[in-house]
Write a protein that holds these residues in place. Sequence first.
Motif, PDB file in Angstrom:
ATOM      1  N   ASP A 127       0.857  -1.195   0.000  1.00 50.50           N
ATOM      2  CA  ASP A 127       0.000   0.000   0.000  1.00 50.50           C
ATOM      3  C   ASP A 127       0.890   1.240   0.000  1.00 50.50           C
ATOM      4  O   ASP A 127       1.711   1.417   0.900  1.00 50.50           O
ATOM      5  CB  ASP A 127      -0.878  -0.031   1.257  1.00 50.50           C
TER       6      ASP A 127
ATOM      7  N   SER B 140      -2.055   6.281  -3.422  1.00 49.92           N
ATOM      8  CA  SER B 140      -3.386   5.853  -3.849  1.00 49.92           C
ATOM      9  C   SER B 140      -3.376   4.451  -4.448  1.00 49.92           C
ATOM     10  O   SER B 140      -4.389   3.994  -4.975  1.00 49.92           O
ATOM     11  CB  SER B 140      -3.933   6.837  -4.896  1.00 49.92           C
ATOM     12  N   SER B 141      -2.234   3.757  -4.374  1.00 49.58           N
ATOM     13  CA  SER B 141      -2.077   2.447  -5.009  1.00 49.58           C
ATOM     14  C   SER B 141      -1.993   1.347  -3.970  1.00 49.58           C
ATOM     15  O   SER B 141      -1.283   1.476  -2.964  1.00 49.58           O
ATOM     16  CB  SER B 141      -0.819   2.434  -5.881  1.00 49.58           C
ATOM     17  N   ARG B 142      -2.730   0.264  -4.231  1.00 49.85           N
ATOM     18  CA  ARG B 142      -2.710  -0.881  -3.320  1.00 49.85           C
ATOM     19  C   ARG B 142      -2.708  -2.159  -4.150  1.00 49.85           C
ATOM     20  O   ARG B 142      -3.536  -2.326  -5.033  1.00 49.85           O
ATOM     21  CB  ARG B 142      -3.911  -0.844  -2.399  1.00 49.85           C
ATOM     22  N   PHE B 143      -1.755  -3.050  -3.850  1.00 52.20           N
ATOM     23  CA  PHE B 143      -1.568  -4.258  -4.645  1.00 52.20           C
ATOM     24  C   PHE B 143      -1.652  -5.492  -3.766  1.00 52.20           C
ATOM     25  O   PHE B 143      -1.328  -5.459  -2.582  1.00 52.20           O
ATOM     26  CB  PHE B 143      -0.187  -4.262  -5.317  1.00 52.20           C
TER      27      PHE B 143
ATOM     28  N   GLY C 220      -6.106  -2.622  -6.078  1.00 55.49           N
ATOM     29  CA  GLY C 220      -6.035  -2.048  -7.418  1.00 55.49           C
ATOM     30  C   GLY C 220      -5.569  -3.022  -8.482  1.00 55.49           C
ATOM     31  O   GLY C 220      -5.924  -2.877  -9.656  1.00 55.49           O
TER      32      GLY C 220
ATOM     33  N   PHE D 268       2.532   1.770 -12.061  1.00 47.40           N
ATOM     34  CA  PHE D 268       1.108   1.567 -11.802  1.00 47.40           C
ATOM     35  C   PHE D 268       0.719   2.538 -10.698  1.00 47.40           C
ATOM     36  O   PHE D 268       1.182   2.424  -9.566  1.00 47.40           O
ATOM     37  CB  PHE D 268       0.829   0.129 -11.362  1.00 47.40           C
ATOM     38  N   GLY D 269      -0.103   3.526 -11.043  1.00 43.57           N
ATOM     39  CA  GLY D 269      -0.485   4.537 -10.069  1.00 43.57           C
ATOM     40  C   GLY D 269       0.715   5.317  -9.584  1.00 43.57           C
ATOM     41  O   GLY D 269       1.475   5.880 -10.379  1.00 43.57           O
ATOM     42  N   ASP D 270       0.929   5.308  -8.267  1.00 40.91           N
ATOM     43  CA  ASP D 270       2.030   6.060  -7.660  1.00 40.91           C
ATOM     44  C   ASP D 270       3.317   5.254  -7.547  1.00 40.91           C
ATOM     45  O   ASP D 270       4.311   5.757  -7.023  1.00 40.91           O
ATOM     46  CB  ASP D 270       1.627   6.501  -6.238  1.00 40.91           C
TER      47      ASP D 270
ATOM     48  N   CYS E 276       8.361   3.882  -4.237  1.00 44.15           N
ATOM     49  CA  CYS E 276       7.355   4.930  -4.099  1.00 44.15           C
ATOM     50  C   CYS E 276       7.816   5.931  -3.059  1.00 44.15           C
ATOM     51  O   CYS E 276       8.229   5.544  -1.961  1.00 44.15           O
ATOM     52  CB  CYS E 276       6.015   4.309  -3.689  1.00 44.15           C
TER      53      CYS E 276
END
Length: 253
Positions: free
Chosen positions: A18, A21-24, A50, A104-106, A128
Amino acid sequence: MRFASLGSGSKGNATVVDCGSSRFLVDCGFSIRETERRLLRLELTPADIGAVLVTHEHTDHLRGVFPLAKKYNIPVIMTAGTSKAAKAPSVPLTLIDSHSPFVFGDVTITPVSVPHDAREPVQYIFSCRGLRLGVLTDIGSITPHVVDEYSGCDGLLLECNHDLQMLQNGPYPMALKQRISSPWGHLSNDQSLALLESIDLQRLQHLVVGHVSLQNNALEIVKGLMQEVDSKLPSVHYACQEEGFGWLELKAS
């Protein structure tokens, strides 16, 4: 950046990452119901995920990926080789180059090719906000590429799969013993310790020891070995099969 585990071991694996705004979800080796239950422990639902990143096609990492993705319309990310071996069904699927970072995202995600007995296996490093988190399990031997990529991480989830003597003296069939201990199998405690002694640990905030075999290893043995690098490790945690581990936060200096 923070990370946690839904469970780690031969009966199922899933790691949550996490940042911003990105969570995998890295792998999902559990049923939909079990994944939902374990996510609730982290105050999450599948709708919060996400994307699911897959390391390889073995069942303890793949079992729940496609059912979860189909039910919740979650994108799945994997290599082309893993996709072919897994016979990926019709879900939102992105194929990646095992040697090329992507965004991917942030988060910038770096796939790392590893020696394991799968079609095109990778592990992942997440970058990140100036932080680096490495996930490294299901690898049979340490390569110079792995040493280079995993040096300088702020967080690291590292496999300590087996104690070689316990494996050799244990109940597994000889063919399985040879597979596990081969250069394409899993890391022994001694191999994991050698990696920790080879990489730059100056930035490391949290080390998590994972994928510990219930039959061929013992936490007491692993903890004893970790004492050999204890002065370099500010925080050591142990991921279990049933509980994984709770949120660990990485902070920028």
